[in-house]
Write a protein that holds these residues in place. Sequence first.
Motif, PDB file in Angstrom:
ATOM      1  N   VAL A 140       0.862  -1.186   0.000  1.00 41.10           N
ATOM      2  CA  VAL A 140       0.000   0.000   0.000  1.00 41.10           C
ATOM      3  C   VAL A 140       0.894   1.231   0.000  1.00 41.10           C
ATOM      4  CG1 VAL A 140      -1.822   1.265   1.188  1.00 41.10           C
ATOM      5  CG2 VAL A 140      -1.761  -1.241   1.310  1.00 41.10           C
ATOM      6  N   TRP A 141       0.718   2.066  -0.993  1.00 38.95           N
ATOM      7  CA  TRP A 141       1.517   3.292  -1.117  1.00 38.95           C
ATOM      8  C   TRP A 141       0.730   4.469  -0.560  1.00 38.95           C
ATOM      9  CZ3 TRP A 141       2.103   6.707  -6.007  1.00 38.95           C
ATOM     10  CH2 TRP A 141       3.095   7.673  -5.792  1.00 38.95           C
ATOM     11  N   ILE A 142       1.313   5.162   0.415  1.00 38.27           N
ATOM     12  CA  ILE A 142       0.732   6.392   0.939  1.00 38.27           C
ATOM     13  C   ILE A 142       1.150   7.513  -0.013  1.00 38.27           C
ATOM     14  CG2 ILE A 142       0.499   7.918   2.918  1.00 38.27           C
ATOM     15  CD1 ILE A 142      -0.410   5.091   3.482  1.00 38.27           C
ATOM     16  N   ASN A 143       0.238   7.915  -0.860  1.00 40.27           N
ATOM     17  CA  ASN A 143       0.532   8.890  -1.919  1.00 40.27           C
ATOM     18  C   ASN A 143      -0.128  10.217  -1.566  1.00 40.27           C
ATOM     19  OD1 ASN A 143       1.095  10.234  -4.280  1.00 40.27           O
ATOM     20  ND2 ASN A 143      -0.367   9.086  -5.524  1.00 40.27           N
ATOM     21  N   LYS A 144       0.510  10.941  -0.664  1.00 47.22           N
ATOM     22  CA  LYS A 144      -0.077  12.180  -0.159  1.00 47.22           C
ATOM     23  C   LYS A 144      -0.157  13.259  -1.232  1.00 47.22           C
ATOM     24  CE  LYS A 144       0.208  15.242   3.858  1.00 47.22           C
ATOM     25  NZ  LYS A 144       0.962  15.583   5.088  1.00 47.22           N
ATOM     26  N   SER A 145       0.769  13.259  -2.178  1.00 46.69           N
ATOM     27  CA  SER A 145       0.796  14.303  -3.196  1.00 46.69           C
ATOM     28  C   SER A 145      -0.235  14.073  -4.298  1.00 46.69           C
ATOM     29  CB  SER A 145       2.183  14.378  -3.827  1.00 46.69           C
ATOM     30  OG  SER A 145       2.456  13.205  -4.576  1.00 46.69           O
ATOM     31  N   GLY A 146      -0.711  12.839  -4.411  1.00 43.77           N
ATOM     32  CA  GLY A 146      -1.690  12.532  -5.445  1.00 43.77           C
ATOM     33  C   GLY A 146      -1.085  12.325  -6.819  1.00 43.77           C
ATOM     34  N   GLY A 147       0.245  12.268  -6.898  1.00 43.38           N
ATOM     35  CA  GLY A 147       0.900  12.068  -8.180  1.00 43.38           C
ATOM     36  C   GLY A 147       0.758  10.639  -8.685  1.00 43.38           C
ATOM     37  N   VAL A 148       1.037  10.447  -9.949  1.00 45.73           N
ATOM     38  CA  VAL A 148       0.957   9.130 -10.580  1.00 45.73           C
ATOM     39  C   VAL A 148       2.371   8.548 -10.653  1.00 45.73           C
ATOM     40  CG1 VAL A 148       0.325   7.856 -12.654  1.00 45.73           C
ATOM     41  CG2 VAL A 148      -1.034   9.838 -11.917  1.00 45.73           C
ATOM     42  N   PRO A 149       2.568   7.290 -10.249  1.00 46.62           N
ATOM     43  CA  PRO A 149       3.902   6.688 -10.332  1.00 46.62           C
ATOM     44  C   PRO A 149       4.419   6.670 -11.763  1.00 46.62           C
ATOM     45  CG  PRO A 149       2.402   5.312  -9.044  1.00 46.62           C
ATOM     46  CD  PRO A 149       1.568   6.365  -9.696  1.00 46.62           C
ATOM     47  N   LEU A 150       5.719   6.873 -11.936  1.00 47.13           N
ATOM     48  CA  LEU A 150       6.327   6.757 -13.250  1.00 47.13           C
ATOM     49  C   LEU A 150       6.229   5.314 -13.732  1.00 47.13           C
ATOM     50  CD1 LEU A 150       9.572   8.868 -12.614  1.00 47.13           C
ATOM     51  CD2 LEU A 150       7.457   9.623 -13.730  1.00 47.13           C
ATOM     52  N   THR A 151       6.228   5.147 -15.024  1.00 50.17           N
ATOM     53  CA  THR A 151       6.117   3.790 -15.568  1.00 50.17           C
ATOM     54  C   THR A 151       7.294   2.923 -15.148  1.00 50.17           C
ATOM     55  OG1 THR A 151       7.180   4.575 -17.602  1.00 50.17           O
ATOM     56  CG2 THR A 151       4.769   4.532 -17.559  1.00 50.17           C
ATOM     57  N   SER A 152       8.430   3.554 -14.842  1.00 53.32           N
ATOM     58  CA  SER A 152       9.618   2.804 -14.413  1.00 53.32           C
ATOM     59  C   SER A 152       9.622   2.529 -12.916  1.00 53.32           C
ATOM     60  CB  SER A 152      10.880   3.580 -14.792  1.00 53.32           C
ATOM     61  OG  SER A 152      10.883   4.863 -14.169  1.00 53.32           O
ATOM     62  N   SER A 153       8.670   3.083 -12.166  1.00 54.75           N
ATOM     63  CA  SER A 153       8.626   2.920 -10.712  1.00 54.75           C
ATOM     64  C   SER A 153       7.932   1.617 -10.331  1.00 54.75           C
ATOM     65  CB  SER A 153       7.870   4.088 -10.072  1.00 54.75           C
ATOM     66  OG  SER A 153       8.519   5.310 -10.323  1.00 54.75           O
ATOM     67  N   PRO A 154       8.240   1.088  -9.138  1.00 52.31           N
ATOM     68  CA  PRO A 154       7.500  -0.075  -8.645  1.00 52.31           C
ATOM     69  C   PRO A 154       6.017   0.263  -8.540  1.00 52.31           C
ATOM     70  CG  PRO A 154       9.438   0.377  -7.289  1.00 52.31           C
ATOM     71  CD  PRO A 154       9.268   1.550  -8.194  1.00 52.31           C
ATOM     72  N   MET A 155       5.156  -0.671  -8.873  1.00 53.09           N
ATOM     73  CA  MET A 155       3.718  -0.430  -8.851  1.00 53.09           C
ATOM     74  C   MET A 155       3.084  -1.089  -7.627  1.00 53.09           C
ATOM     75  SD  MET A 155       3.196   1.560 -11.314  1.00 53.09           S
ATOM     76  CE  MET A 155       1.410   1.550 -11.276  1.00 53.09           C
ATOM     77  N   PRO A 156       2.531  -0.294  -6.727  1.00 55.94           N
ATOM     78  CA  PRO A 156       1.888  -0.868  -5.529  1.00 55.94           C
ATOM     79  C   PRO A 156       0.571  -1.537  -5.892  1.00 55.94           C
ATOM     80  CG  PRO A 156       1.487   1.484  -5.643  1.00 55.94           C
ATOM     81  CD  PRO A 156       2.428   1.174  -6.771  1.00 55.94           C
ATOM     82  N   HIS A 157       0.137  -2.433  -5.027  1.00 54.05           N
ATOM     83  CA  HIS A 157      -1.165  -3.060  -5.224  1.00 54.05           C
ATOM     84  C   HIS A 157      -2.297  -2.059  -4.958  1.00 54.05           C
ATOM     85  CE1 HIS A 157       1.474  -6.573  -4.325  1.00 54.05           C
ATOM     86  NE2 HIS A 157       0.716  -7.157  -5.253  1.00 54.05           N
ATOM     87  N   TYR A 158      -2.072  -1.171  -3.981  1.00 60.47           N
ATOM     88  CA  TYR A 158      -3.101  -0.213  -3.592  1.00 60.47           C
ATOM     89  C   TYR A 158      -2.452   1.135  -3.326  1.00 60.47           C
ATOM     90  CZ  TYR A 158      -5.651  -4.548  -2.674  1.00 60.47           C
ATOM     91  OH  TYR A 158      -6.237  -5.795  -2.786  1.00 60.47           O
ATOM     92  N   MET A 159      -3.249   2.204  -3.468  1.00 59.09           N
ATOM     93  CA  MET A 159      -2.800   3.554  -3.143  1.00 59.09           C
ATOM     94  C   MET A 159      -3.850   4.240  -2.285  1.00 59.09           C
ATOM     95  SD  MET A 159      -0.969   5.218  -6.519  1.00 59.09           S
ATOM     96  CE  MET A 159      -2.383   5.007  -7.583  1.00 59.09           C
ATOM     97  N   VAL A 160      -3.399   4.992  -1.266  1.00 57.59           N
ATOM     98  CA  VAL A 160      -4.274   5.829  -0.463  1.00 57.59           C
ATOM     99  C   VAL A 160      -3.592   7.176  -0.282  1.00 57.59           C
ATOM    100  CG1 VAL A 160      -5.411   3.931   0.777  1.00 57.59           C
ATOM    101  CG2 VAL A 160      -3.287   4.922   1.683  1.00 57.59           C
ATOM    102  N   SER A 161      -4.371   8.194   0.013  1.00 56.08           N
ATOM    103  CA  SER A 161      -3.793   9.528   0.184  1.00 56.08           C
ATOM    104  C   SER A 161      -3.450   9.841   1.636  1.00 56.08           C
ATOM    105  CB  SER A 161      -4.757  10.587  -0.354  1.00 56.08           C
ATOM    106  OG  SER A 161      -5.983  10.541   0.352  1.00 56.08           O
ATOM    107  N   SER A 162      -3.949   9.013   2.556  1.00 53.21           N
ATOM    108  CA  SER A 162      -3.715   9.241   3.986  1.00 53.21           C
ATOM    109  C   SER A 162      -3.674   7.907   4.707  1.00 53.21           C
ATOM    110  CB  SER A 162      -4.833  10.113   4.580  1.00 53.21           C
ATOM    111  OG  SER A 162      -4.793  10.101   5.994  1.00 53.21           O
ATOM    112  N   VAL A 163      -2.856   7.828   5.748  1.00 57.48           N
ATOM    113  CA  VAL A 163      -2.808   6.603   6.553  1.00 57.48           C
ATOM    114  C   VAL A 163      -4.154   6.318   7.198  1.00 57.48           C
ATOM    115  CG1 VAL A 163      -0.355   6.745   7.044  1.00 57.48           C
ATOM    116  CG2 VAL A 163      -1.956   7.886   8.554  1.00 57.48           C
ATOM    117  N   LEU A 164      -4.971   7.333   7.391  1.00 58.32           N
ATOM    118  CA  LEU A 164      -6.262   7.146   8.039  1.00 58.32           C
ATOM    119  C   LEU A 164      -7.243   6.356   7.166  1.00 58.32           C
ATOM    120  CD1 LEU A 164      -6.691  10.670   9.672  1.00 58.32           C
ATOM    121  CD2 LEU A 164      -5.819   8.564  10.715  1.00 58.32           C
TER     122      LEU A 164
END
Length: 253
Positions: free
Chosen positions: A212-236
Amino acid sequence: MLKGHSFKRHILCRFLLWSCLQADHIQFILHIPATVIKLLQSKYHYKEEAEVICDKVQVKLSKECFHPYSTCITDVRTSHWEEAIQETKGGADNRKLAEECYFLWKSTRLQHMTLEEDVKAMLTELRKEVRLLLLTNGDRQTQREKIEACACQSYFDAIVVGGEQKEEKPAPSIFYHCCDLLGVQPGDCVMVGDTLETDIQGGLNAGLKATVWINKSGGVPLTSSPMPHYMVSSVLELPALLQSIDCKVSMSV
């Protein structure tokens, strides 16, 4: 949960330290330079040089690289201040002043580290069903001081610091060590973190149940980046996501 089975879910969880580090970074910008600048200006009668020195130290910290087994973090960071003072003021080296600046910087930094109440409440509820392990890379002394300052030990079943191990994230070995501490298999664990290259890639390398990637900035991972199974914007958002993951597992059984 899996139908027909009764078990306690397990999570390899970095998100608590992630929250503290984010707060620490903000407090560093707003508070810590001001305290050191005040010291340099009031006690040592520096003028605009005080801000220049702090700026130089900030750059040195951002580029910091050292081996945790052969180098003392206190010596490294005191040297940052000593070099910044020398580069700005010239003259003889001043180790004593550098030490004074470093320890003021560090103490102020730790004083402003807090764990938010809503995160505390979430951890407390999660631990009723989930075993939590805090996993972080970094120097042993530095990370242990942060953990103590945040008073977060009681919210986890175990804490693992990369600087105390043979390898850090994303090496699979440190994840296997965490699983051993929890007494579970990698396929029973979920990795939660904010860094794709270490947290997410490490969880994928170790074959964990999910990342699970905590993606606070809301950006999209680069195609060369590891791809998480899930994304959330906050730990909550984590409790609801875990329920969703459990439901998907149940439906597949």
